[in-house]
Design an enzyme around this catalytic site. Structure first.
Site, PDB file in Angstrom:
ATOM      1  N   VAL A   1       0.817  -1.210   0.000  1.00  0.00           N
ATOM      2  CA  VAL A   1       0.000   0.000   0.000  1.00  0.00           C
ATOM      3  C   VAL A   1       0.855   1.266   0.000  1.00  0.00           C
ATOM      4  CG1 VAL A   1      -2.064  -1.006   1.019  1.00  0.00           C
ATOM      5  CG2 VAL A   1      -0.270  -0.103   2.512  1.00  0.00           C
TER       6      VAL A   1
ATOM      7  N   LYS B   1      -9.786   0.722  18.550  1.00  0.00           N
ATOM      8  CA  LYS B   1      -8.665   1.500  19.063  1.00  0.00           C
ATOM      9  C   LYS B   1      -8.554   2.869  18.396  1.00  0.00           C
ATOM     10  CE  LYS B   1      -5.894  -2.509  20.469  1.00  0.00           C
ATOM     11  NZ  LYS B   1      -6.898  -2.879  21.388  1.00  0.00           N
TER      12      LYS B   1
ATOM     13  N   GLU C   1      -2.115   0.513  26.017  1.00  0.00           N
ATOM     14  CA  GLU C   1      -3.306  -0.325  26.075  1.00  0.00           C
ATOM     15  C   GLU C   1      -4.349   0.308  26.989  1.00  0.00           C
ATOM     16  OE1 GLU C   1      -4.389  -2.947  24.613  1.00  0.00           O
ATOM     17  OE2 GLU C   1      -2.791  -4.340  24.064  1.00  0.00           O
TER      18      GLU C   1
ATOM     19  N   ASN D   1     -11.410  -6.699  18.071  1.00  0.00           N
ATOM     20  CA  ASN D   1     -10.644  -7.893  17.707  1.00  0.00           C
ATOM     21  C   ASN D   1     -11.577  -8.978  17.190  1.00  0.00           C
ATOM     22  OD1 ASN D   1      -8.361  -6.623  18.662  1.00  0.00           O
ATOM     23  ND2 ASN D   1      -8.372  -7.668  20.636  1.00  0.00           N
ATOM     24  N   VAL D   2     -11.165  -9.625  16.115  1.00  0.00           N
ATOM     25  CA  VAL D   2     -11.955 -10.728  15.572  1.00  0.00           C
ATOM     26  C   VAL D   2     -11.512 -12.018  16.254  1.00  0.00           C
ATOM     27  CG1 VAL D   2     -12.542 -12.041  13.505  1.00  0.00           C
ATOM     28  CG2 VAL D   2     -12.301  -9.545  13.377  1.00  0.00           C
TER      29      VAL D   2
ATOM     30  N   LYS E   1      -0.821  -3.913  12.264  1.00  0.00           N
ATOM     31  CA  LYS E   1      -1.900  -4.058  13.227  1.00  0.00           C
ATOM     32  C   LYS E   1      -1.450  -4.292  14.668  1.00  0.00           C
ATOM     33  CE  LYS E   1      -5.245  -5.974   9.915  1.00  0.00           C
ATOM     34  NZ  LYS E   1      -4.447  -5.961   8.697  1.00  0.00           N
TER      35      LYS E   1
ATOM     36  N   LYS F   1      -5.024   4.739  12.930  1.00  0.00           N
ATOM     37  CA  LYS F   1      -6.318   4.285  12.404  1.00  0.00           C
ATOM     38  C   LYS F   1      -7.353   5.407  12.468  1.00  0.00           C
ATOM     39  CE  LYS F   1      -7.032   0.661  11.092  1.00  0.00           C
ATOM     40  NZ  LYS F   1      -6.850   0.120   9.715  1.00  0.00           N
TER      41      LYS F   1
ATOM     42  N   VAL G   1      -5.833 -13.014  20.951  1.00  0.00           N
ATOM     43  CA  VAL G   1      -5.530 -13.632  22.236  1.00  0.00           C
ATOM     44  C   VAL G   1      -5.746 -15.144  22.241  1.00  0.00           C
ATOM     45  CG1 VAL G   1      -7.838 -13.126  23.157  1.00  0.00           C
ATOM     46  CG2 VAL G   1      -5.913 -13.453  24.725  1.00  0.00           C
TER      47      VAL G   1
END
Length: 238
Positions: free
Chosen positions: A20, A85, A210, A125-126, A43, A97, A133
């Site tokens: 990109v 986020k 975080e 998160n997917v 990411k 982002k 995780v």
């Protein structure tokens, strides 16, 4: 991947490698394409905290390249994938982002009469995705009964891969341009996930990049969302 013949399913996809950061390559890859789904990004939040300049080059400048290439190539629709986020960010990744979201939404102001329309999809998160995780902890538990946990009271949104794909596809079909699509998702507590997976916890503490709780937008935070039970998490782990 780009769409070729709409008549022969075997010829509908063609695969390119590229970056990109390379606008010329993007423009060539988008030639003849109707819809672009922009998912490319650096990411990993901890990697971004250590390498913010590289995150900026990919997540911000790369997004600008996608926008310009789509306009030059005559693309009709562009859907950019974003993350929780990006809302009130505290990390270089989240900030990148958030800036990328602004770029895509603002692109609707300069598209002209024939240019593509742009929308953003924001989610968390997917579940089970690479680097998330669950696969990370499962890999650790092949040789240990203890997983590292920043804070057991942390909460994170829950979304399956199928749900994420459906959200993006539906947005690409119904978008008007300029919208940020945010799903309503349940959330889980990291301590509950450790219990569900059968692991002991090595609590490390939250780093400054975080959050204890994530938010999709105003009034839509993971500590206020419907909390998944340990039993529900066990079922998902199966």
């Amino acid at each position: 991947a780009r769409l070729l013949s709409p008549h022969d399913p075997k010829e509908r996809l063609r695969f390119f490698i590229g970056d990109v950061r390379d606008k010329d390559r993007l423009r060539r890859a988008m030639h003849g394409v109707h819809t672009v789904i922009h998912a490319a990004a650096l990411k990993r939040i901890e990697v971004g905290a250590y390498n913010p300049l590289e995150v900026m080059k990919t997540n911000i400048l790369g997004s600008a390249n996608v926008i310009e290439a789509a306009m030059d190539a005559g693309v009709q629709r562009v859907v950019a994938l974003s993350r929780d986020k990006a809302f009130e960010p505290v990390s270089p990744y989240g900030t990148s982002k958030a800036f990328a979201e602004s770029l895509f939404l603002a692109a609707n102001n300069t598209r002209g009469n024939e240019g593509p329309i742009f929308a953003v999809v924001r989610y968390g998160n997917v579940w089970g995705s690479t680097g998330s995780v669950v696969p990370t902890w499962r890999k650790i538990m092949e040789t240990s009964d203890t997983v590292p946990v920043t804070d057991p009271e942390c909460t994170r949104f829950f979304m399956t891969m199928d749900e994420a794909v459906r959200l993006v596809v539906d947005t690409s079909l119904t978008m008007k341009g300029g919208e940020t699509v945010i799903p309503e998702l349940p959330a889980y507590r990291l301590g509950d996930l450790a219990e569900a997976i059968g692991a002991k916890m090595d609590v490390r503490g939250l780093p400054d990049y975080e959050k204890r709780h994530e938010s999709m937008g105003p009034g839509n935070s993971s500590d206020k969302a419907r909390r998944m039970t340990v039993a529900e998490l066990r079922e998902q782990l199966r």
